[in-house]
Scaffold this motif. Structure first.
Motif, short mmCIF file in Angstrom:
data_model
loop_
_atom_site.label_atom_id
_atom_site.label_comp_id
_atom_site.label_asym_id
_atom_site.label_seq_id
_atom_site.Cartn_x
_atom_site.Cartn_y
_atom_site.Cartn_z
N LEU A 31 34.07 36.74 2.55
CA LEU A 31 34.53 37.62 3.62
C LEU A 31 35.22 36.91 4.77
CD1 LEU A 31 31.50 40.10 3.89
CD2 LEU A 31 33.61 40.35 2.57
N GLN A 32 35.07 35.60 4.85
CA GLN A 32 35.58 34.88 6.02
C GLN A 32 37.08 35.02 6.20
OE1 GLN A 32 37.51 31.84 6.09
NE2 GLN A 32 37.43 31.75 8.33
N LYS A 33 37.83 34.86 5.12
CA LYS A 33 39.28 34.88 5.23
C LYS A 33 39.80 36.26 5.66
CE LYS A 33 43.48 33.68 2.72
NZ LYS A 33 44.04 33.17 1.43
N GLN A 34 39.23 37.31 5.10
CA GLN A 34 39.71 38.66 5.39
C GLN A 34 39.23 39.19 6.73
OE1 GLN A 34 38.70 41.50 2.37
NE2 GLN A 34 39.74 43.22 3.39
N HIS A 35 37.97 38.89 7.08
CA HIS A 35 37.38 39.47 8.29
C HIS A 35 37.13 38.45 9.40
CE1 HIS A 35 36.75 43.32 6.26
NE2 HIS A 35 36.31 42.64 5.20
N GLY A 36 37.36 37.16 9.13
CA GLY A 36 37.18 36.14 10.16
C GLY A 36 35.75 35.95 10.60
#
Length: 212
Positions: A31-36
């Motif tokens: 989820l990090q890349k899409q939602h930071g």
């Protein structure tokens, strides 16, 4: 995303959608890349969701695994399971058919990629026509030449060649006999003798006696 929710709704929705076990690291990576989302925020959010009973937590050694609360999902009947199995089989067959089709198209693409384009074919045809034209001109010049060799002249040349070849063989044989006679009392090898007297053989010159 506000600091208050800390990404918890996103994580909860993700776990419910996937409905499979994940570690905090897995969720952070996915989820990090899409939602930071930050790593610390993810860990705290998942721990808080587990405390609130919104997700389940299991500990295996030093690692914690989180997954959706299965109580929220309705029971599936045997008939529904069979229907799902049939659907999975049908989809699997569709996947196989599409995979085979993709392989065929890949093969066709490779074949087409190695073929000449229309422009290249036109250029090659023009080049070949130019070469043919050059050969025709050369052939016409040969046909129209007045200095052709007569059969008598050709026969004379062949006869002279045969004489020279026979003489070559004769002298080669005489030289070989003479060298062999000398070598009978010579203390060194044949190569050393030839080097010493400065004799070059046909083999040294990379020539061979032609057949008559």
């Amino acid at each position: 995303m506000s600091k208050k929710d800390n990404g918890a709704p996103i994580i909860l929705a993700y776990l419910n959608e996937k409905n499979r076990p994940y570690s905090a690291q897995d969720v952070f990576t996915n989820l990090q890349k899409q939602h930071g989302l930050g790593k610390t925020a993810v860990v705290k959010a998942m721990e808080q969701l587990a405390l609130e009973g919104k997700i389940k937590e299991k500990t295996y050694g030093k690692q914690k695994i989180y997954f959706a609360d299965q109580a929220q999902f309705k029971d599936v009947s045997d008939a529904d399971l069979k229907a799902m199995d049939c659907q999975i089989s049908e989809l699997g067959a569709d996947v196989q058919a599409l995979t085979q089709s993709c392989r065929q198209m890949d093969a066709e693409l490779k074949e087409l990629s190695g073929s000449l384009t229309t422009e290249d074919m036109v250029a090659e045809i023009q080049q070949l026509k130019a070469e043919c034209s050059g050969y025709r001109e050369r052939l016409e010049k040969i046909k129209s030449a007045t200095n052709h060799v007569t059969p008598e002249e050709k026969e004379k040349v062949y006869k002279e060649r045969n004489i020279y070849v026979k003489e070559w063989k004769k002298r080669k044989r005489l030289a070989s006999d003479m060298i062999n006679s000398i070598l009978e009392g010579y203390p060194k090898s044949k190569k050393e003798f030839l080097d010493e007297v400065g004799v070059e053989t046909d083999e040294d010159c990379k020539v061979a006696v032609p057949s008559v």
